[in-house]
Write a protein that holds these residues in place. Sequence first.
Motif, mmCIF file in Angstrom:
data_model
loop_
_atom_site.group_PDB
_atom_site.id
_atom_site.type_symbol
_atom_site.label_atom_id
_atom_site.label_comp_id
_atom_site.label_asym_id
_atom_site.label_seq_id
_atom_site.Cartn_x
_atom_site.Cartn_y
_atom_site.Cartn_z
ATOM 1 N N ARG A 22 106.610 58.521 -64.580
ATOM 2 C CA ARG A 22 106.952 57.461 -63.617
ATOM 3 C C ARG A 22 105.709 57.029 -62.840
ATOM 4 N NH1 ARG A 22 111.593 58.783 -59.850
ATOM 5 N NH2 ARG A 22 111.659 56.536 -59.644
ATOM 6 N N HIS A 23 104.906 57.995 -62.465
ATOM 7 C CA HIS A 23 103.667 57.694 -61.744
ATOM 8 C C HIS A 23 102.703 56.914 -62.644
ATOM 9 C CE1 HIS A 23 99.733 58.709 -59.860
ATOM 10 N NE2 HIS A 23 100.411 58.339 -58.802
ATOM 11 N N SER A 24 102.656 57.279 -63.916
ATOM 12 C CA SER A 24 101.793 56.564 -64.861
ATOM 13 C C SER A 24 102.213 55.105 -64.997
ATOM 14 C CB SER A 24 101.807 57.242 -66.228
ATOM 15 O OG SER A 24 101.149 58.474 -66.164
ATOM 16 N N GLN A 25 103.521 54.859 -65.027
ATOM 17 C CA GLN A 25 103.978 53.468 -65.061
ATOM 18 C C GLN A 25 103.400 52.693 -63.877
ATOM 19 O OE1 GLN A 25 108.301 54.040 -65.172
ATOM 20 N NE2 GLN A 25 108.321 53.110 -67.200
ATOM 21 N N LEU A 26 103.403 53.312 -62.721
ATOM 22 C CA LEU A 26 102.893 52.656 -61.522
ATOM 23 C C LEU A 26 101.392 52.413 -61.600
ATOM 24 C CD1 LEU A 26 103.139 51.678 -58.563
ATOM 25 C CD2 LEU A 26 102.828 54.069 -57.886
ATOM 26 N N ILE A 27 100.624 53.440 -61.920
ATOM 27 C CA ILE A 27 99.172 53.248 -61.887
ATOM 28 C C ILE A 27 98.674 52.363 -63.020
ATOM 29 C CG2 ILE A 27 98.667 55.318 -60.547
ATOM 30 C CD1 ILE A 27 97.785 56.673 -63.111
ATOM 31 N N PHE A 28 99.308 52.430 -64.192
ATOM 32 C CA PHE A 28 98.907 51.526 -65.272
ATOM 33 C C PHE A 28 99.279 50.086 -64.919
ATOM 34 C CE2 PHE A 28 99.259 55.357 -68.224
ATOM 35 C CZ PHE A 28 97.894 55.572 -68.219
ATOM 36 N N GLY A 29 100.400 49.907 -64.229
ATOM 37 C CA GLY A 29 100.791 48.575 -63.771
ATOM 38 C C GLY A 29 99.815 48.027 -62.743
ATOM 39 N N LEU A 30 99.403 48.859 -61.808
ATOM 40 C CA LEU A 30 98.416 48.435 -60.807
ATOM 41 C C LEU A 30 97.087 48.085 -61.461
ATOM 42 C CD1 LEU A 30 99.062 51.011 -57.936
ATOM 43 C CD2 LEU A 30 99.640 48.564 -57.941
ATOM 44 N N HIS A 41 94.114 57.606 -58.592
ATOM 45 C CA HIS A 41 95.499 57.876 -58.263
ATOM 46 C C HIS A 41 96.219 58.894 -59.138
ATOM 47 C CE1 HIS A 41 95.179 54.628 -55.428
ATOM 48 N NE2 HIS A 41 94.719 53.847 -56.394
ATOM 49 N N PHE A 42 95.521 59.601 -60.007
ATOM 50 C CA PHE A 42 96.191 60.581 -60.848
ATOM 51 C C PHE A 42 96.604 61.795 -60.030
ATOM 52 C CE2 PHE A 42 94.273 58.253 -64.406
ATOM 53 C CZ PHE A 42 95.375 58.153 -65.209
ATOM 54 N N LEU A 43 97.771 62.338 -60.334
ATOM 55 C CA LEU A 43 98.307 63.489 -59.608
ATOM 56 C C LEU A 43 97.824 64.823 -60.172
ATOM 57 C CD1 LEU A 43 102.004 62.289 -59.243
ATOM 58 C CD2 LEU A 43 100.190 62.209 -57.524
#
Length: 108
Positions: A22-30, A41-43
Amino acid sequence: METKQTQSLETLIKELILADLRHSQLIFGLEALQLAPMDYHFLNLYQLIANWMGFRADEEMDTFMDIYQSFMYKSTSYPISPHGLDLRPLVDQCYLTLFQKVKKIEIT
């Protein structure tokens, strides 16, 4: 103090994979919108997951990262949904692929 373990390690790992997808969807979208560099922004949840699954040596970690990152990239082709429901099949696929790989490592 006695604590009760309510989740299996497999369930916990799958929940971490889901959170990372879910986080990857966000950062790749940004990144696609050129709003923020991805590297900021990687966790780094992958480190916990790899350790708990038994990937230890450098070569094993390289294999883990190749597999894990491929699933993070695949997350962008899935719709964004409440609680990541649409990502559940991808979570299961990721976990199974990693689990099969670590079993092969233990045999050799």
